[in-house]
Design a protein around this motif. Structure first.
Motif, PDB file in Angstrom:
ATOM      1  N   LEU A   1       0.902  -4.091   4.717  1.00  9.55           N
ATOM      2  CA  LEU A   1       1.177  -2.745   5.209  1.00  9.55           C
ATOM      3  C   LEU A   1       1.065  -1.722   4.081  1.00  9.55           C
ATOM      4  O   LEU A   1       0.436  -0.672   4.251  1.00  9.55           O
ATOM      5  N   TYR A   2       1.649  -2.017   2.925  1.00  8.51           N
ATOM      6  CA  TYR A   2       1.562  -1.102   1.793  1.00  8.51           C
ATOM      7  C   TYR A   2       0.106  -0.844   1.395  1.00  8.51           C
ATOM      8  O   TYR A   2      -0.293   0.293   1.142  1.00  8.51           O
ATOM      9  N   LEU A   3      -0.691  -1.907   1.345  1.00  7.66           N
ATOM     10  CA  LEU A   3      -2.105  -1.753   0.990  1.00  7.66           C
ATOM     11  C   LEU A   3      -2.839  -0.915   2.032  1.00  7.66           C
ATOM     12  O   LEU A   3      -3.735  -0.129   1.700  1.00  7.66           O
ATOM     13  N   THR A   4      -2.465  -1.089   3.280  1.00  9.26           N
ATOM     14  CA  THR A   4      -3.080  -0.303   4.355  1.00  9.26           C
ATOM     15  C   THR A   4      -2.765   1.176   4.192  1.00  9.26           C
ATOM     16  O   THR A   4      -3.653   2.029   4.310  1.00  9.26           O
ATOM     17  N   LEU A   5      -1.496   1.498   3.916  1.00  4.99           N
ATOM     18  CA  LEU A   5      -1.105   2.897   3.734  1.00  4.99           C
ATOM     19  C   LEU A   5      -1.778   3.491   2.501  1.00  4.99           C
ATOM     20  O   LEU A   5      -2.178   4.661   2.517  1.00  4.99           O
ATOM     21  N   ASP A   6      -1.948   2.687   1.446  1.00  2.00           N
ATOM     22  CA  ASP A   6      -2.683   3.155   0.260  1.00  2.00           C
ATOM     23  C   ASP A   6      -4.117   3.518   0.637  1.00  2.00           C
ATOM     24  O   ASP A   6      -4.648   4.564   0.238  1.00  2.00           O
TER      25      ASP A   6
ATOM     26  N   TRP B   1       3.196   9.943   1.214  1.00  2.00           N
ATOM     27  CA  TRP B   1       3.118   8.573   0.686  1.00  2.00           C
ATOM     28  C   TRP B   1       2.635   8.571  -0.760  1.00  2.00           C
ATOM     29  O   TRP B   1       1.694   9.273  -1.115  1.00  2.00           O
ATOM     30  N   ASN B   2       3.285   7.764  -1.595  1.00  2.12           N
ATOM     31  CA  ASN B   2       2.889   7.613  -2.991  1.00  2.12           C
ATOM     32  C   ASN B   2       2.435   6.186  -3.225  1.00  2.12           C
ATOM     33  O   ASN B   2       3.221   5.243  -3.050  1.00  2.12           O
TER      34      ASN B   2
END
Length: 248
Positions: A156-161, A34-35
């Protein structure tokens, strides 16, 4: 129920009634790619990422609708009496429940939606009702068609970050903040050919959304591995799929 169908949250509410088997090895392995800058998974043949169409296919949340901003609020002027004196789930439910056998009131409906958004959809880290979602719950209860899919995907993106940062710092992840359940379902859609049915899972058989089918899938014992093993498997499998698709 009719209102939920009109504003297109009915299928997600039904999906929320089911449970799933957490595969931390799969999610952890995938997150090595993940980036946080581009919000993509970088793998040998290119980039992939969950999209609005994925959200729509798995949850039935529409990719179109009214924008949700910090300034977005109800325009009806109706005042509701939602008790937020205690935001722990149990206390919040007890404080906002109506009389047994009585019709569901607007306040109960809003309280339910607030609980659902906090605990089931966005999965707040505090394990309690998130009051900032109250305006959103009110607008949904009033029948506003909002673009929940964009807010959901952003969350979701913030969670993966956030998880990736913790993994990089080798910190223990004890209470994840955000819809990681969707991340696992999205990964399951990629690995669907490698998965097997979970016979104990129940759910609607006439649902058109992919989420119910994906909830019924689990990894065989041979693939329930550590983060490192799943990292290599994830990369190899995606590369193989890409080569196969290209050759066709």
């Amino acid at each position: 129920m009719i209102l939920w169908k009109e504003i297109e949250i009915y299928d997600l509410i039904q999906l929320s009634k089911n449970s799933y088997t957490v595969n931390s090895g799969l999610m952890g392995g995938a997150l090595y790619f993940w980036n946080e800058t581009s919000h993509n998974f970088y793998i040998p043949y290119g980039m992939i990422t969950p999209t609005l169409l994925d959200v729509a296919a798995i949850t039935d949340l529409p990719p179109l609708g009214g924008k949700i901003l910090t300034t977005t609020k109800s325009t009806t002027g109706v005042k509701y009496a939602i008790d937020i004196s205690s935001t722990t789930y149990q206390s919040f439910i007890l404080n906002n429940r109506g009389q047994d056998e009585a019709p569901v009131s607007d306040n109960e409906h809003i309280a339910f939606l607030l609980y659902w958004l906090s605990g089931v959809v966005f999965c707040t880290q505090s394990i309690q009702v998130e009051v900032t979602y109250l305006p959103l719950a009110i607008m949904l209860a009033e029948g506003r068609k909002l673009c929940l899919a964009k807010l959901f995907l952003t969350r979701l993106y913030l969670t993966l970050d956030w998880i990736t940062d913790l993994m990089r710092e080798k910190k223990r992840i004890t209470n994840v903040d955000g819809p990681v359940w969707f991340f696992q379902l999205w990964l399951s859609s990629i690995f669907e050919s490698e998965l097997q049915q979970r016979l104990t899972q129940k759910g609607p058989t006439d649902s058109v959304i992919a989420g119910h089918r994906l909830l019924n899938l689990v990894f065989p014992d041979k693939l329930m591995a550590s983060h490192d093993k799943m990292k290599h498997f994830f990369c190899a499998f995606i590369t193989y799929q890409r080569k196969t698709t290209t050759s066709i």
